[in-house]
Motif scaffolding. Structure first.
Motif, PDB file in Angstrom:
ATOM      1  N   VAL A  58       0.844  -1.203   0.000  1.00 55.81           N
ATOM      2  CA  VAL A  58       0.000   0.000   0.000  1.00 55.81           C
ATOM      3  C   VAL A  58       0.875   1.248   0.000  1.00 55.81           C
ATOM      4  O   VAL A  58       0.625   2.205  -0.741  1.00 55.81           O
ATOM      5  N   ASN A  59       1.927   1.244   0.821  1.00 52.71           N
ATOM      6  CA  ASN A  59       2.846   2.384   0.848  1.00 52.71           C
ATOM      7  C   ASN A  59       3.545   2.557  -0.497  1.00 52.71           C
ATOM      8  O   ASN A  59       3.711   3.683  -0.987  1.00 52.71           O
ATOM      9  N   GLN A  60       3.963   1.444  -1.089  1.00 62.61           N
ATOM     10  CA  GLN A  60       4.613   1.506  -2.396  1.00 62.61           C
ATOM     11  C   GLN A  60       3.656   2.049  -3.447  1.00 62.61           C
ATOM     12  O   GLN A  60       4.047   2.879  -4.287  1.00 62.61           O
ATOM     13  N   ALA A  61       2.413   1.609  -3.422  1.00 57.24           N
ATOM     14  CA  ALA A  61       1.416   2.095  -4.377  1.00 57.24           C
ATOM     15  C   ALA A  61       1.170   3.589  -4.208  1.00 57.24           C
ATOM     16  O   ALA A  61       1.025   4.322  -5.195  1.00 57.24           O
ATOM     17  N   ASN A  62       1.143   4.053  -2.971  1.00 57.33           N
ATOM     18  CA  ASN A  62       0.891   5.475  -2.723  1.00 57.33           C
ATOM     19  C   ASN A  62       2.029   6.347  -3.252  1.00 57.33           C
ATOM     20  O   ASN A  62       1.795   7.464  -3.734  1.00 57.33           O
ATOM     21  N   VAL A  63       3.259   5.852  -3.147  1.00 56.46           N
ATOM     22  CA  VAL A  63       4.391   6.594  -3.725  1.00 56.46           C
ATOM     23  C   VAL A  63       4.236   6.682  -5.240  1.00 56.46           C
ATOM     24  O   VAL A  63       4.445   7.742  -5.846  1.00 56.46           O
ATOM     25  N   LEU A  64       3.855   5.569  -5.864  1.00 63.18           N
ATOM     26  CA  LEU A  64       3.639   5.569  -7.314  1.00 63.18           C
ATOM     27  C   LEU A  64       2.518   6.527  -7.695  1.00 63.18           C
ATOM     28  O   LEU A  64       2.632   7.279  -8.678  1.00 63.18           O
ATOM     29  N   LEU A  81       5.361   4.002 -14.369  1.00 68.32           N
ATOM     30  CA  LEU A  81       4.804   3.982 -13.009  1.00 68.32           C
ATOM     31  C   LEU A  81       3.421   3.336 -12.997  1.00 68.32           C
ATOM     32  O   LEU A  81       3.081   2.594 -12.061  1.00 68.32           O
ATOM     33  N   VAL A  82       2.640   3.591 -14.033  1.00 68.35           N
ATOM     34  CA  VAL A  82       1.309   2.979 -14.123  1.00 68.35           C
ATOM     35  C   VAL A  82       1.441   1.462 -14.279  1.00 68.35           C
ATOM     36  O   VAL A  82       0.687   0.695 -13.678  1.00 68.35           O
ATOM     37  N   ASP A  83       2.413   1.022 -15.096  1.00 66.06           N
ATOM     38  CA  ASP A  83       2.660  -0.419 -15.228  1.00 66.06           C
ATOM     39  C   ASP A  83       2.999  -1.039 -13.875  1.00 66.06           C
ATOM     40  O   ASP A  83       2.510  -2.117 -13.522  1.00 66.06           O
ATOM     41  N   GLN A  84       3.846  -0.375 -13.124  1.00 70.87           N
ATOM     42  CA  GLN A  84       4.228  -0.883 -11.804  1.00 70.87           C
ATOM     43  C   GLN A  84       3.038  -0.888 -10.848  1.00 70.87           C
ATOM     44  O   GLN A  84       2.890  -1.822 -10.042  1.00 70.87           O
ATOM     45  N   LEU A  85       2.197   0.133 -10.960  1.00 76.05           N
ATOM     46  CA  LEU A  85       1.004   0.188 -10.109  1.00 76.05           C
ATOM     47  C   LEU A  85       0.048  -0.957 -10.445  1.00 76.05           C
ATOM     48  O   LEU A  85      -0.608  -1.514  -9.555  1.00 76.05           O
ATOM     49  N   SER A  86      -0.013  -1.349 -11.721  1.00 75.68           N
ATOM     50  CA  SER A  86      -0.931  -2.419 -12.126  1.00 75.68           C
ATOM     51  C   SER A  86      -0.526  -3.763 -11.537  1.00 75.68           C
ATOM     52  O   SER A  86      -1.355  -4.674 -11.453  1.00 75.68           O
ATOM     53  N   ILE A 100      -6.176  -1.553 -12.146  1.00 74.26           N
ATOM     54  CA  ILE A 100      -6.351  -0.131 -12.440  1.00 74.26           C
ATOM     55  C   ILE A 100      -7.087   0.053 -13.754  1.00 74.26           C
ATOM     56  O   ILE A 100      -7.108  -0.830 -14.603  1.00 74.26           O
ATOM     57  N   GLN A 101      -7.678   1.226 -13.870  1.00 76.52           N
ATOM     58  CA  GLN A 101      -8.297   1.657 -15.125  1.00 76.52           C
ATOM     59  C   GLN A 101      -7.829   3.075 -15.406  1.00 76.52           C
ATOM     60  O   GLN A 101      -8.050   3.973 -14.583  1.00 76.52           O
ATOM     61  N   VAL A 102      -7.161   3.273 -16.535  1.00 74.53           N
ATOM     62  CA  VAL A 102      -6.622   4.586 -16.905  1.00 74.53           C
ATOM     63  C   VAL A 102      -7.584   5.256 -17.871  1.00 74.53           C
ATOM     64  O   VAL A 102      -8.004   4.661 -18.870  1.00 74.53           O
ATOM     65  N   ILE A 103      -7.934   6.501 -17.569  1.00 74.74           N
ATOM     66  CA  ILE A 103      -8.859   7.268 -18.406  1.00 74.74           C
ATOM     67  C   ILE A 103      -8.169   8.574 -18.801  1.00 74.74           C
ATOM     68  O   ILE A 103      -7.816   9.384 -17.931  1.00 74.74           O
ATOM     69  N   PHE A 126      -4.368  13.536  -6.072  1.00 73.17           N
ATOM     70  CA  PHE A 126      -4.307  12.092  -5.838  1.00 73.17           C
ATOM     71  C   PHE A 126      -4.899  11.744  -4.477  1.00 73.17           C
ATOM     72  O   PHE A 126      -4.916  12.562  -3.549  1.00 73.17           O
ATOM     73  N   THR A 127      -5.404  10.522  -4.380  1.00 75.52           N
ATOM     74  CA  THR A 127      -5.988   9.998  -3.141  1.00 75.52           C
ATOM     75  C   THR A 127      -5.231   8.727  -2.763  1.00 75.52           C
ATOM     76  O   THR A 127      -5.256   7.748  -3.528  1.00 75.52           O
ATOM     77  N   PRO A 128      -4.553   8.700  -1.626  1.00 70.26           N
ATOM     78  CA  PRO A 128      -3.765   7.512  -1.257  1.00 70.26           C
ATOM     79  C   PRO A 128      -4.664   6.298  -0.975  1.00 70.26           C
ATOM     80  O   PRO A 128      -5.818   6.430  -0.559  1.00 70.26           O
ATOM     81  N   LEU A 129      -4.116   5.125  -1.239  1.00 70.74           N
ATOM     82  CA  LEU A 129      -4.780   3.886  -0.856  1.00 70.74           C
ATOM     83  C   LEU A 129      -4.633   3.652   0.634  1.00 70.74           C
ATOM     84  O   LEU A 129      -3.749   4.214   1.280  1.00 70.74           O
ATOM     85  N   THR A 130      -5.513   2.839   1.184  1.00 73.83           N
ATOM     86  CA  THR A 130      -5.426   2.427   2.583  1.00 73.83           C
ATOM     87  C   THR A 130      -5.422   0.905   2.645  1.00 73.83           C
ATOM     88  O   THR A 130      -5.613   0.221   1.629  1.00 73.83           O
TER      89      THR A 130
END
Length: 524
Positions: A177-183, A214-219, A224-227, A249-253
């Motif tokens: 979750v922390n890694q995703a929030n940095v991305l 970064l989006v690839d890493q987040l996936s 994810i859905q990119v618009i 941006f809104t961080p994940l929890t």
């Protein structure tokens, strides 16, 4: 009348344009091994032509070309392949996590092996066989208690291993979750740079590559859905939540795990469910063994330790006949085979008599938390039995000597019945395995087989998705990847064009030199 310096301008444009193309080729070559880099291409076009100059429209045929220009430097990228890759990548990482967790669970169960739970259970049943042959033998009682302690310790160790696995998964969830929030934050920041760059009419190719990487890493972490709209608005929905909206941006929890449909976070959620499932399966086996309702038959009769109800008609030592379903008084000596409904191993052991003072109603297993339900975590061998093996209630009869109850040491009615529990058919929860009724050994085999099937399925799914993801990524590389052979060919093409333009400029310069310095000298 044509411009004298027109040729110089045409050559200059050619030199500058080919120089730009060579610089782009060099940029591609320099980033051939850069992760996420997309090959860039210079789009060339002829500049606007002019008519031959004059007071009005030229009478000269055709138009004069003014050279070449580059309209843009674009990156070669296929958005459909990006979409497909990220979808497959999310599914792949979910199954990789599930496969890893199931492998860990299989390692904990350690079946089939000579040191797994099945081997420990076999030793426990075998020790009951030895006790049945000679219930008064001290070594047989010690062996039984030792085997029972080994069994409970093994079950406790399984619970400890499952808890450790759960703890590791929880830590991995927090880390991911922390890694995703940095991305997510970096993606939002890059969007600001992209809009600022492209607002001035430039293509932010390298910034877009960084964002897509970064989006690839987040996936790989969450689905994810990119618009992206033609107007330049950009948003990302992750796990059903909009985490990026342009530069906001809104961080994940940690709660995002519950909504994730793909990626490692979804894999962790399913892994926790797998651990809970295998724990429930094992807990059902443990509680059924100790508490599961079963019918037992004592062939040599039995001396009741309390008021009891038999399932069949029985005859007492005084020739009294007690019909089935009627109460048999405590202390009655039954001289015919009798059937009772008891609650598992503990219920049967409670019918027996210990060697010490003929004590009865002694549970063989107890719980560490005082609960009536036995689990991997709380099952223990009764401390009274662990401290004194005489409290193993193997006998089903006693006699009165000097007004005191004395257990018949050679009687093994209860020990024999306990031994037969191995082959008794118990009822198990129908929603846990494919086996709803069977012996304890049958249930454990079904449990292990079910675990093996799920583990093999996860391995196969991960392998299939790895192949699909690699294939999609290969197609992406065919579009966006840098081929050094192609770039070398392009470099030679632009180099020759550059040299030719330079040679053309030299030729024009010589012509101008002839006109300026060598014409008009006739007659001097």
């Amino acid at each position: 009348m044509r411009s004298t310096f027109h040729g110089l301008e045409t050559s200059k444009r050619a030199i500058l344009t080919q120089h730009t193309a060579l610089l782009t080729v060099g940029h591609n070559i320099a980033n051939a091994a850069t992760e996420g880099y997309s090959r860039q291409r210079v789009n060339l076009s002829a500049t606007r032509p002019i008519e031959a100059p004059g007071m009005q429209s030229s009478v000269a045929p055709g138009q004069l070309g003014t050279g070449v220009q580059y309209d843009s430097i674009e990156r070669l990228r296929d958005s459909y392949l990006d979409l497909q890759y990220r979808r497959e990548n999310a599914s792949l990482n979910m199954w990789l996590v599930r496969n890893s967790t199931l492998d860990s669970i299989v390692a904990l169960i350690n079946e089939p092996s000579e040191s797994g739970l099945r081997s420990v259970m076999d030793k426990f049943w075998n020790s009951l066989e030895v006790l049945n042959r000679d219930p008064g033998l001290l070594s047989a009682r010690i062996d039984l208690v030792g085997a029972a302690v080994n069994l409970t310790d093994t079950l406790n160790a399984l619970e400890t291993g499952l808890q450790a696995l759960e703890s590791d998964i929880q830590q991995s969830i927090n880390r991911k979750v922390n890694q995703a929030n940095v991305l997510i934050e970096n993606i939002a920041n890059l969007h600001t740079l992209i809009r600022r760059t492209e607002a001035m009419g430039n293509n932010a190719n390298d910034f877009r590559d960084q964002r897509d990487l970064l989006v690839d890493q987040l996936s790989s972490i969450i689905d994810i859905q990119v618009i992206e709209t033609p107007e330049g608005d950009y948003s990302i929905v992750a796990g059903g939540v909009t985490v990026v909206a342009n530069d906001a941006f809104t961080p994940l929890t940690a709660d995002s795990v519950t909504t994730a449909a793909g990626g490692e976070l979804a894999g962790y959620r399913y892994s926790l469910e797998e651990i809970t499932y295998i724990r429930n399966q094992l807990n059902a086996m443990v509680d059924t063994l100790v508490n599961g309702e079963i019918t037992v038959r004592l062939e040599n009769g039995y001396k009741t330790s309390r008021d009891m109800v038999a399932l069949n008609e029985v005859r007492l030592a005084d020739d009294t006949v007690i019909p089935a379903g009627q109460t048999i008084p405590a202390g009655s000596e039954i001289v015919t085979p009798v059937e009772f409904r008891v609650n598992g191993f503990n219920g049967l052991h409670r019918l027996g008599y210990a060697l010490t003072d003929g004590q009865t109603d002694i549970p063989f297993f107890t719980t560490s938390d005082g609960s009536d339900t036995f689990t991997l975590a709380n099952i223990r061998v009764n401390s009274v039995i662990r401290n004194d093996t005489n409290f193993v209630a193997a006998s089903g009869k006693y006699e009165i000597v000097d007004n005191e109850r004395v257990t018949i040491r050679g009687n093994s009615d209860i020990a024999h019945a306990l031994t037969e529990l191995r082959d008794k058919v118990f009822q198990f929860p129908a929603n846990l395995t494919s086996l709803s009724s069977g012996t304890i050994d049958d249930y454990f085999r079904a449990l292990v087989g079910d675990l093996g099937t799920r583990s093999n399925s996860a391995f196969r799914q991960a392998g299939n998705l790895q192949n699909v993801t690699d294939a999609v990524n290969m197609r992406r590389q065919e579009v966006s990847g840098v081929s050094l052979d192609e770039e070398m060919a392009e470099m030679l093409r632009f180099q020759h064009a550059y040299n030719a333009a330079a040679r053309n400029m030299t030729t024009v310069d010589e012509m101008l030199d002839r006109i300026i310095n060598n014409m008009g000298l006739v007659g001097r």
